[in-house]
Design a protein around this motif. Structure first.
Motif, PDB file in Angstrom:
ATOM      1  N   ASP A  28      73.648  19.375  51.905  1.00 20.90           N
ATOM      2  CA  ASP A  28      73.587  18.047  51.296  1.00 20.90           C
ATOM      3  C   ASP A  28      73.816  16.917  52.299  1.00 20.90           C
ATOM      4  O   ASP A  28      73.836  15.745  51.926  1.00 20.90           O
ATOM      5  CB  ASP A  28      74.615  17.937  50.167  1.00 20.90           C
ATOM      6  N   TRP A  29      73.999  17.267  53.554  1.00 17.09           N
ATOM      7  CA  TRP A  29      74.214  16.283  54.613  1.00 17.09           C
ATOM      8  C   TRP A  29      72.940  16.145  55.427  1.00 17.09           C
ATOM      9  O   TRP A  29      72.158  17.081  55.551  1.00 17.09           O
ATOM     10  CB  TRP A  29      75.365  16.725  55.509  1.00 17.09           C
ATOM     11  N   ALA A  30      72.723  14.968  55.999  1.00 16.35           N
ATOM     12  CA  ALA A  30      71.533  14.698  56.813  1.00 16.35           C
ATOM     13  C   ALA A  30      71.959  14.128  58.159  1.00 16.35           C
ATOM     14  O   ALA A  30      72.993  13.463  58.266  1.00 16.35           O
ATOM     15  CB  ALA A  30      70.617  13.705  56.106  1.00 16.35           C
ATOM     16  N   GLU A  31      71.142  14.378  59.159  1.00 17.82           N
ATOM     17  CA  GLU A  31      71.405  13.795  60.467  1.00 17.82           C
ATOM     18  C   GLU A  31      71.091  12.300  60.425  1.00 17.82           C
ATOM     19  O   GLU A  31      70.199  11.861  59.703  1.00 17.82           O
ATOM     20  CB  GLU A  31      70.565  14.496  61.531  1.00 17.82           C
ATOM     21  N   VAL A  32      71.834  11.530  61.195  1.00 16.37           N
ATOM     22  CA  VAL A  32      71.642  10.085  61.269  1.00 16.37           C
ATOM     23  C   VAL A  32      70.626   9.787  62.366  1.00 16.37           C
ATOM     24  O   VAL A  32      70.782  10.248  63.498  1.00 16.37           O
ATOM     25  CB  VAL A  32      72.981   9.372  61.577  1.00 16.37           C
ATOM     26  N   ASP A  33      69.592   9.028  62.033  1.00 20.12           N
ATOM     27  CA  ASP A  33      68.578   8.657  63.024  1.00 20.12           C
ATOM     28  C   ASP A  33      69.203   7.852  64.155  1.00 20.12           C
ATOM     29  O   ASP A  33      69.968   6.911  63.915  1.00 20.12           O
ATOM     30  CB  ASP A  33      67.464   7.822  62.381  1.00 20.12           C
ATOM     31  N   ARG A  35      71.428   8.657  66.324  1.00 19.13           N
ATOM     32  CA  ARG A  35      72.854   8.862  66.579  1.00 19.13           C
ATOM     33  C   ARG A  35      73.205  10.328  66.357  1.00 19.13           C
ATOM     34  O   ARG A  35      72.639  10.970  65.480  1.00 19.13           O
ATOM     35  CB  ARG A  35      73.634   7.980  65.613  1.00 19.13           C
ATOM     36  N   ASP A  36      74.119  10.864  67.115  1.00 19.69           N
ATOM     37  CA  ASP A  36      74.554  12.251  66.937  1.00 19.69           C
ATOM     38  C   ASP A  36      75.656  12.279  65.880  1.00 19.69           C
ATOM     39  O   ASP A  36      76.843  12.309  66.187  1.00 19.69           O
ATOM     40  CB  ASP A  36      75.040  12.829  68.270  1.00 19.69           C
ATOM     41  N   ALA A  37      75.219  12.214  64.606  1.00 18.53           N
ATOM     42  CA  ALA A  37      76.137  12.128  63.479  1.00 18.53           C
ATOM     43  C   ALA A  37      75.435  12.664  62.232  1.00 18.53           C
ATOM     44  O   ALA A  37      74.219  12.844  62.220  1.00 18.53           O
ATOM     45  CB  ALA A  37      76.554  10.674  63.259  1.00 18.53           C
ATOM     46  N   ILE A  38      76.233  12.907  61.191  1.00 11.25           N
ATOM     47  CA  ILE A  38      75.691  13.322  59.900  1.00 11.25           C
ATOM     48  C   ILE A  38      76.169  12.346  58.834  1.00 11.25           C
ATOM     49  O   ILE A  38      77.169  11.657  59.001  1.00 11.25           O
ATOM     50  CB  ILE A  38      76.096  14.766  59.540  1.00 11.25           C
ATOM     51  N   ARG A  39      75.415  12.297  57.728  1.00 11.63           N
ATOM     52  CA  ARG A  39      75.754  11.362  56.659  1.00 11.63           C
ATOM     53  C   ARG A  39      75.538  12.003  55.298  1.00 11.63           C
ATOM     54  O   ARG A  39      74.776  12.955  55.154  1.00 11.63           O
ATOM     55  CB  ARG A  39      74.920  10.097  56.752  1.00 11.63           C
TER      56      ARG A  39
END
Length: 106
Positions: A28-33, A35-39
Motif C-alpha cells: 500500500d506504499w508507493a515510492e516518491v518521485d 526522492r528516495d522515500a516512500i509515501r
C-alpha cells in the motif's frame, strides 16, 4: 540502534534485493518521485480516529528514534518515510511503515 560507544549508529540505505524485498512487503506504499522515500495516505472515519492513529504511531516512532514526515487534514494522514541521516530509504522506514499499517488495521 547504538554502536559500541553508545552513539547512535547510522542506518544503511536499502539497495538491490533488500530494497526490493522491503518494498514488496509494503503493497500500500508507493515510492516518491524524485526522492528516495516512500509515501502512503491513510483515510479514517473522522478526525478523532486520525489523531488517535497519529498518537499511537508517535509512541512507536519515538521508541524507534525514527520520525515520519506527515500531515493531517481532518480524517486524512499523509505520510512520507525516509531516513534523513542515510539520505534515503532504510530498514527503519520499512519497519515503521509496517507498524503504521498494523496500527491502522490494514
Amino acid at each position: 540502534m547504538e554502536d559500541r560507544n553508545g552513539d547512535k549508529a547510522m542506518a544503511d540505505r536499502l539497495t538491490g534485493e533488500g530494497r526490493a524485498a522491503g518494498l514488496a512487503s509494503l503493497p500500500d506504499w508507493a515510492e516518491v518521485d524524485g526522492r528516495d522515500a516512500i509515501r502512503r495516505r491513510f483515510v479514517f472515519r473522522d478526525f478523532s480516529e486520525a489523531w488517535g492513529f497519529m498518537s499511537r504511531v508517535a509512541l512507536v516512532a519515538e521508541q524507534m528514534d525514527h520520525h515520519p514526515e506527515w500531515s493531517n487534514v481532518y480524517r486524512t494522514v499523509d505520510v512520507v518515510l525516509s531516513t534523513h541521516d542515510a539520505e534515503g530509504l532504510t530498514d527503519k522506514d520499512v519497519q515503521l511503515a509496517k507498524a503504521m499499517d498494523t496500527i491502522a488495521g490494514r
